[in-house]
Design a protein around this motif. Structure first.
Motif, PDB file in Angstrom:
ATOM      1  N   GLY A 128       0.740  -1.125   0.118  1.00 62.02           N
ATOM      2  CA  GLY A 128       0.112  -0.021   0.060  1.00 62.02           C
ATOM      3  C   GLY A 128       0.742   1.215  -0.185  1.00 62.02           C
ATOM      4  N   LEU A 129       1.950   1.063   0.802  1.00 55.42           N
ATOM      5  CA  LEU A 129       2.987   2.361   0.850  1.00 55.42           C
ATOM      6  C   LEU A 129       3.422   2.664  -0.333  1.00 55.42           C
ATOM      7  N   TYR A 130       3.756   1.469  -1.102  1.00 53.37           N
ATOM      8  CA  TYR A 130       4.687   1.669  -2.282  1.00 53.37           C
ATOM      9  C   TYR A 130       3.792   2.231  -3.535  1.00 53.37           C
ATOM     10  N   GLN A 131       2.295   1.772  -3.236  1.00 52.33           N
ATOM     11  CA  GLN A 131       1.351   2.335  -4.340  1.00 52.33           C
ATOM     12  C   GLN A 131       1.087   3.744  -4.100  1.00 52.33           C
ATOM     13  N   ALA A 185       4.000   5.660  -5.513  1.00 47.24           N
ATOM     14  CA  ALA A 185       4.230   5.693  -7.063  1.00 47.24           C
ATOM     15  C   ALA A 185       3.137   6.491  -7.330  1.00 47.24           C
ATOM     16  N   LYS A 186       1.976   6.878  -6.754  1.00 47.37           N
ATOM     17  CA  LYS A 186       0.742   7.795  -7.349  1.00 47.37           C
ATOM     18  C   LYS A 186       1.040   9.226  -6.547  1.00 47.37           C
ATOM     19  N   ALA A 187       1.928   9.442  -5.733  1.00 48.86           N
ATOM     20  CA  ALA A 187       1.967  10.678  -5.219  1.00 48.86           C
ATOM     21  C   ALA A 187       2.371  11.756  -6.272  1.00 48.86           C
ATOM     22  N   ASP A 188       2.504  13.008  -5.972  1.00 46.83           N
ATOM     23  CA  ASP A 188       2.927  14.147  -6.698  1.00 46.83           C
ATOM     24  C   ASP A 188       4.286  14.699  -6.032  1.00 46.83           C
ATOM     25  N   TYR A 189       4.955  14.856  -7.020  1.00 53.39           N
ATOM     26  CA  TYR A 189       6.398  15.272  -6.711  1.00 53.39           C
ATOM     27  C   TYR A 189       6.874  16.901  -6.823  1.00 53.39           C
ATOM     28  N   HIS A 190       5.931  17.686  -6.973  1.00 54.70           N
ATOM     29  CA  HIS A 190       6.076  19.062  -7.347  1.00 54.70           C
ATOM     30  C   HIS A 190       6.481  19.374  -5.827  1.00 54.70           C
ATOM     31  N   GLY A 191       7.612  20.041  -5.752  1.00 56.44           N
ATOM     32  CA  GLY A 191       8.276  20.746  -4.580  1.00 56.44           C
ATOM     33  C   GLY A 191       8.951  19.696  -3.866  1.00 56.44           C
ATOM     34  N   CYS A 192       9.238  18.381  -4.419  1.00 53.05           N
ATOM     35  CA  CYS A 192      10.091  17.453  -3.608  1.00 53.05           C
ATOM     36  C   CYS A 192      11.858  17.788  -3.832  1.00 53.05           C
ATOM     37  N   HIS A 199      11.293   3.510 -14.517  1.00 57.89           N
ATOM     38  CA  HIS A 199       9.771   2.900 -14.332  1.00 57.89           C
ATOM     39  C   HIS A 199       8.752   4.159 -14.152  1.00 57.89           C
ATOM     40  N   MET A 200       9.346   5.325 -14.320  1.00 60.12           N
ATOM     41  CA  MET A 200       8.281   6.508 -13.908  1.00 60.12           C
ATOM     42  C   MET A 200       8.330   7.332 -14.937  1.00 60.12           C
ATOM     43  N   ASN A 201       8.554   6.515 -15.933  1.00 59.06           N
ATOM     44  CA  ASN A 201       8.620   7.442 -17.624  1.00 59.06           C
ATOM     45  C   ASN A 201       6.844   7.559 -18.064  1.00 59.06           C
ATOM     46  N   ILE A 202       6.287   8.331 -16.953  1.00 56.52           N
ATOM     47  CA  ILE A 202       4.636   8.342 -17.339  1.00 56.52           C
ATOM     48  C   ILE A 202       4.364   9.689 -16.681  1.00 56.52           C
ATOM     49  N   ARG A 203       3.291  10.496 -17.513  1.00 53.19           N
ATOM     50  CA  ARG A 203       2.935  11.614 -17.334  1.00 53.19           C
ATOM     51  C   ARG A 203       2.456  11.753 -15.759  1.00 53.19           C
ATOM     52  N   PRO A 204       2.537  12.810 -14.954  1.00 51.17           N
ATOM     53  CA  PRO A 204       2.349  12.963 -13.522  1.00 51.17           C
ATOM     54  C   PRO A 204       0.835  12.660 -13.454  1.00 51.17           C
ATOM     55  N   SER A 234      -3.476   7.247 -12.014  1.00 56.65           N
ATOM     56  CA  SER A 234      -4.625   6.174 -12.166  1.00 56.65           C
ATOM     57  C   SER A 234      -3.779   4.875 -12.368  1.00 56.65           C
ATOM     58  N   ARG A 235      -2.524   4.828 -12.632  1.00 55.17           N
ATOM     59  CA  ARG A 235      -1.769   3.847 -13.079  1.00 55.17           C
ATOM     60  C   ARG A 235      -1.576   2.623 -12.051  1.00 55.17           C
ATOM     61  N   LYS A 236      -1.971   1.427 -12.403  1.00 55.11           N
ATOM     62  CA  LYS A 236      -1.553   0.397 -11.368  1.00 55.11           C
ATOM     63  C   LYS A 236      -0.254  -0.102 -11.744  1.00 55.11           C
TER      64      LYS A 236
END
Lengths: 151, 237
Positions: free
Chosen positions: B142-145, B148-155, B216-221, B226-228
């Motif tokens: 659950g944590l990993y999901q 992966a779905k979180a937003d990284y603006h400001g990280c 693995h993160m080559n996807i639009r934010p 919504s990605r599994k």
């Protein structure tokens, strides 16, 4: 109607349900809502931090709208009204928008009702000059806002 | 008397004879221009005189060339040629590019001014992930999901490993995330565009460190939300 723009955004809330046993469980879609909430507050912070570059807020606005489309989440009226339709920049009156009050244009006037002296509040984005128009009607409130009052 | 003398001085400065170089060039120009009788043909005459020493053609051919009419050529200026916006609200992609909505400026955004944005991001992640409970639990899916779905603006990201050695060690606050890149403002107030491919990123939240595999993160934010994510084999860099 406007979030505390000067405050820079408070701590983000998180949606959770309480089980019968008192444990917290997440509601469906709460992740998406948290993300939208964070993005909106981040755009306010970014506009305050870097006022000469409103393109950063357009990045956040674009993400908000596309996440809403993907996860089928609806943005609240008060949030949607502050996102420019053209360039998706955060609209704060005085900072990124010009707000004017104008008489209703002749094309919109209903011919049957004479004496209908309505006025329009026009929001013109300073970056892309896209225009949002709100008809000023003193007795009118949105359906969503009505329900909130009555509870 | 003093005023008159100063005026004369000024006049003498203005009406001095020109320096030698300027006089020579003017003479050359007048030679090229030649004697022009009509003002309308001034440009033509200049062109003909200019072309004479350079081409083998006669003056008649040259004049005929200049009088050719190109019927398809628009006589409108560039401004008139632009298509007027039919829709009031939507912007065309050309207009978007002009406003600079796709590219952030390379200088001008200061690292220090983005500190409150980073603070907001840390609060968001702490609330979202609920680390005290989830990090110590046995099942971390659950944590990993959520990560992966979180937003990284400001990280505050740092590149730890990468195929390209110049990216290693790049550290900064994420301002924009696209399908293939992270756009970072580093401490020197510069915008760095780091492609996600073949790079490994790390970030810290309180006392935990997380690694993101860029491949693995080559996807639009927005699509990441919504990605599994399924487990994919990785080839080490």
């Amino acid at each position: 109607m406007y979030f505390a723009a000067t405050n820079g955004g408070g701590a983000p809330y998180f949606i959770s349900k309480m089980n019968m046993s008192g444990k917290k469980t997440n509601t469906s879609g709460s992740d998406g809502f948290q993300r939208l909430n964070f993005l909106y507050q981040a755009s306010i912070v970014a506009l305050n931090a870097v006022p000469h570059c409103p393109q950063i807020t357009s990045v956040f606005g674009k993400n908000m709208i596309s996440i809403g489309k993907k996860l089928q989440l609806k943005l609240d009226h008060s949030v949607k009204r502050t996102i420019c339709k053209g360039c998706k920049v955060l609209l704060i009156p005085g900072k990124s928008v010009e707000v004017k009050i104008k008489p209703i244009p002749a094309s919109r006037k209903r011919k049957s009702r004479r004496g209908n002296q309505r006025k329009i509040q026009e929001w013109k984005c300073m970056l892309c000059s896209c225009v949002k128009q709100f008809v000023l009607n003193p007795g009118y409130s949105l359906w969503a806002e009505q329900n909130m009052d009555s509870t | 008397m003093a005023k008159k003398a100063s005026r004369k001085e000024l006049e003498s400065i203005f009406y001095e004879p020109l320096p030698v170089d300027a006089r020579i060039t003017l003479e050359q120009q007048s030679h090229i221009l030649g004697s022009t009788t009509k003002n309308l043909n001034k440009d033509e005459n200049f062109l003909i005189e200019y072309m004479k020493p350079k081409t083998v053609a006669d003056t008649e051919d040259l004049t005929a060339q200049f009088k050719k009419n190109f019927p398809l050529k628009n006589n409108k200026t560039l401004k008139d040629n632009k298509s007027k916006r039919t829709k009031k609200k939507l912007l065309t992609s050309i207009e978007k590019r002009k406003l600079g909505l796709h590219k952030l400026p390379k200088t001008g955004i200061k690292y220090a001014s983005l500190a409150p944005l980073h603070q907001l991001w840390v609060e968001y992640m702490e609330n979202n992930l609920n680390l005290e409970i989830s990090a110590s639990g046995a099942n971390k899916d659950g944590l990993y999901q959520k990560i992966a779905k979180a937003d990284y603006h400001g990280c505050l990201l740092m590149v730890t490993r990468s195929k390209c050695p110049s990216y290693i060690g790049a550290k900064g606050i994420v301002v924009q995330e696209t399908k293939n890149t992270f756009q970072i403002i580093c401490e020197e107030d510069k915008l760095k565009i780091i492609p996600k491919r073949d790079s490994v990123f790390t970030f810290n939240i309180s006392r935990w460190t997380f690694t993101l595999f860029g491949n693995h993160m080559n996807i639009r934010p927005s699509e990441r939300a919504s990605r599994k994510f399924k487990s994919r084999p990785t080839i080490d860099l």
